[in-house]
Enzyme design. Sequence first.
Site, PDB file in Angstrom:
ATOM      1  N   ARG A 214       0.850  -1.200   0.000  1.00 33.56           N
ATOM      2  CA  ARG A 214       0.000   0.000   0.000  1.00 33.56           C
ATOM      3  C   ARG A 214       0.888   1.253   0.000  1.00 33.56           C
ATOM      4  NH1 ARG A 214      -4.116  -3.196   3.197  1.00 33.56           N
ATOM      5  NH2 ARG A 214      -3.012  -3.086   5.164  1.00 33.56           N
ATOM      6  N   PHE A 230     -11.379  -5.181  -5.842  1.00 38.76           N
ATOM      7  CA  PHE A 230     -11.395  -6.082  -4.674  1.00 38.76           C
ATOM      8  C   PHE A 230     -10.917  -5.301  -3.445  1.00 38.76           C
ATOM      9  CE2 PHE A 230     -10.210  -8.451  -8.504  1.00 38.76           C
ATOM     10  CZ  PHE A 230     -11.198  -9.423  -8.559  1.00 38.76           C
ATOM     11  N   ASP A 252     -15.876  -3.592  -5.065  1.00 40.27           N
ATOM     12  CA  ASP A 252     -15.942  -4.895  -4.390  1.00 40.27           C
ATOM     13  C   ASP A 252     -17.360  -5.420  -4.591  1.00 40.27           C
ATOM     14  OD1 ASP A 252     -14.049  -6.223  -1.888  1.00 40.27           O
ATOM     15  OD2 ASP A 252     -16.096  -6.979  -2.136  1.00 40.27           O
ATOM     16  N   SER A 253     -17.492  -6.730  -4.741  1.00 35.32           N
ATOM     17  CA  SER A 253     -18.837  -7.279  -4.962  1.00 35.32           C
ATOM     18  C   SER A 253     -19.654  -7.300  -3.674  1.00 35.32           C
ATOM     19  CB  SER A 253     -18.738  -8.689  -5.549  1.00 35.32           C
ATOM     20  OG  SER A 253     -17.970  -9.495  -4.703  1.00 35.32           O
ATOM     21  N   ALA A 282     -16.226  -7.663 -10.065  1.00 33.43           N
ATOM     22  CA  ALA A 282     -15.008  -7.120 -10.677  1.00 33.43           C
ATOM     23  C   ALA A 282     -14.952  -7.400 -12.183  1.00 33.43           C
ATOM     24  CB  ALA A 282     -13.786  -7.715  -9.994  1.00 33.43           C
ATOM     25  N   ASP A 300      -6.356  -7.119  -6.472  1.00 30.22           N
ATOM     26  CA  ASP A 300      -5.982  -7.935  -5.307  1.00 30.22           C
ATOM     27  C   ASP A 300      -7.129  -8.891  -4.981  1.00 30.22           C
ATOM     28  OD1 ASP A 300      -4.652  -8.925  -3.095  1.00 30.22           O
ATOM     29  OD2 ASP A 300      -5.339  -7.313  -1.772  1.00 30.22           O
ATOM     30  N   CYS A 340      -2.827 -14.190  -3.664  1.00 28.59           N
ATOM     31  CA  CYS A 340      -2.561 -14.625  -2.291  1.00 28.59           C
ATOM     32  C   CYS A 340      -2.844 -16.122  -2.128  1.00 28.59           C
ATOM     33  CB  CYS A 340      -3.376 -13.798  -1.296  1.00 28.59           C
ATOM     34  SG  CYS A 340      -5.151 -13.931  -1.535  1.00 28.59           S
TER      35      CYS A 340
HETATM   36  N1  SAH Z   1      -7.342  -5.641  -1.329  1.00 28.52           N
HETATM   37  C1  SAH Z   1      -7.939  -5.889  -0.041  1.00 28.52           C
HETATM   38  C2  SAH Z   1      -8.147  -7.359   0.238  1.00 28.52           C
HETATM   39  C3  SAH Z   1      -8.966  -8.080  -0.800  1.00 28.52           C
HETATM   40  S1  SAH Z   1      -9.828  -9.451  -0.167  1.00 28.52           S
HETATM   41  C4  SAH Z   1      -7.114  -5.232   1.045  1.00 28.52           C
HETATM   42  O1  SAH Z   1      -6.001  -4.761   0.781  1.00 28.52           O
HETATM   43  O2  SAH Z   1      -7.568  -5.188   2.174  1.00 28.52           O
HETATM   44  C5  SAH Z   1     -10.795  -9.901  -1.503  1.00 28.52           C
HETATM   45  C6  SAH Z   1     -12.063  -9.094  -1.708  1.00 28.52           C
HETATM   46  O3  SAH Z   1     -12.585  -9.460  -2.980  1.00 28.52           O
HETATM   47  C7  SAH Z   1     -13.184  -9.336  -0.718  1.00 28.52           C
HETATM   48  O4  SAH Z   1     -13.539  -8.127  -0.099  1.00 28.52           O
HETATM   49  C8  SAH Z   1     -14.354  -9.887  -1.556  1.00 28.52           C
HETATM   50  O5  SAH Z   1     -15.617  -9.368  -1.164  1.00 28.52           O
HETATM   51  C9  SAH Z   1     -14.003  -9.389  -2.937  1.00 28.52           C
HETATM   52  N2  SAH Z   1     -14.516 -10.181  -4.056  1.00 28.52           N
HETATM   53  C10 SAH Z   1     -14.572 -11.518  -4.189  1.00 28.52           C
HETATM   54  N3  SAH Z   1     -15.030 -11.869  -5.405  1.00 28.52           N
HETATM   55  C11 SAH Z   1     -15.259 -10.716  -6.086  1.00 28.52           C
HETATM   56  C12 SAH Z   1     -15.745 -10.397  -7.386  1.00 28.52           C
HETATM   57  N4  SAH Z   1     -16.050 -11.357  -8.258  1.00 28.52           N
HETATM   58  N5  SAH Z   1     -15.840  -9.101  -7.725  1.00 28.52           N
HETATM   59  C13 SAH Z   1     -15.517  -8.117  -6.871  1.00 28.52           C
HETATM   60  N6  SAH Z   1     -15.063  -8.359  -5.619  1.00 28.52           N
HETATM   61  C14 SAH Z   1     -14.941  -9.637  -5.218  1.00 28.52           C
END
Ligand code: SAH
Length: 396
Positions: A214, A230, A252-253, A282, A300, A340
Amino acid sequence: MTGYKTLRLKRGKEESLDRFHPWVFSGALAGPLPDGLEEGDVVNVAAHDGRHIGVGHFQIGSIAVRILDFADTSIGTGFFTMRLEQALRLRRALGLARPDNDAYRLVHGEGDFLPGLVIDIYGPTAVLQAHSPGMHFARRQVAEAIAGLEGLGVRNVYYKSETTLPYKAHLDAQNGYILGEFETSIATENSLRFNIDWLRGQKTGFFLDQRDNRQLLQHYSRGRRVLNMFCYTGGFSVYALRGDAVSVDSVDSSEKAITLTDANVELNFPGTDRHRSYAVDAFKFLDTMERDAYDLIVLDPPAFAKHRSALRNALRGYQRINAKAMEKIAPGGILFTFSCSQAVTREQFRLAVFSAAAQTGRRIRILHQLTQPADHPVNIYHPEGEYLKGLVLYIE
Ligand code: SAH
């Protein structure tokens, strides 16, 4: 010898343990298990000839024992205190426990010689997560050891293992405070403030593992239109705003994630008009967004492959999502892309991103190769502990 039951290894199966790898696979065990042995028990592990190998937690499954110590040690509050003191000493050496940074990982499983245990610190509260039955049974000893750490300043210990323990162990773990009570949900990371929801959030409520990444993103944000895909709690978005991004869009979804992101943006930049958020999928967002709308994109996603069996689909997922972002990012754009998934190697991830690049035909260079921060250390004898992989790409 401590009074624990002893599990013997088959001949020749001590090799990886002699190289300090902390796992005993069930196939390495000789003969029937001792009578009365229960999942989560502390056991001694001995070589075929009876030589002491180590002491660890027994578990039913492919990993039968997670070694806690290669010496002949008794596992109690004293042992956990010693390990936690070592862990805290490292975090202090890393300069992570400061007035302007009170959110960090104190214990990262095997990386801190405590397989099956994660402890994240958020100001006066520690969130404790057990990934093995043995650590579940040890939770009160661990909490006591946390409370006894000098200068740590933790008064509350929240236990959050409902979803991390093996389902088949039927432990019926309940989330809740082992020590203290709710005090504050606000923690500080590099002077930025975050509302951490360990009651309902994913993991322990926050993704501490992206802290350094970050900060790097902040460095590249000046004057750029940023898209944080995400976003979850909006960590990258808040750093981008601090880095003087022209605009930041968070996607985010999950509606809950968007609420958390909005709250964290408001906490740090009240009333800002530079941030917008979207609760949408996404893949859909990337499909419908306009070309050249963003100069910096963060991808991410959640672990696409939780298990090896899902690997092929996961790699396809990484390729698809990266190709979409690479096609549409503005010339001179920067892409931060992560995986991850523990089951995906650094090489495999790089290959998926490479395939995406080749598909777009754009001129793309790697600026940085990223990983997890130092409070998520990798035990050199346990390379499986490395899980976070990232690439920063310059796209012309
Ligand atoms: N980048 C974040 C962590 C991401 S965790 C940080 O730094 O804190 C992954 C996230 O992806 C979750 O919040 C989940 O709700 C979201 N997610 C999962 N599938 C998704 C999709 N198809 N479209 C958008 N978001 C999604």
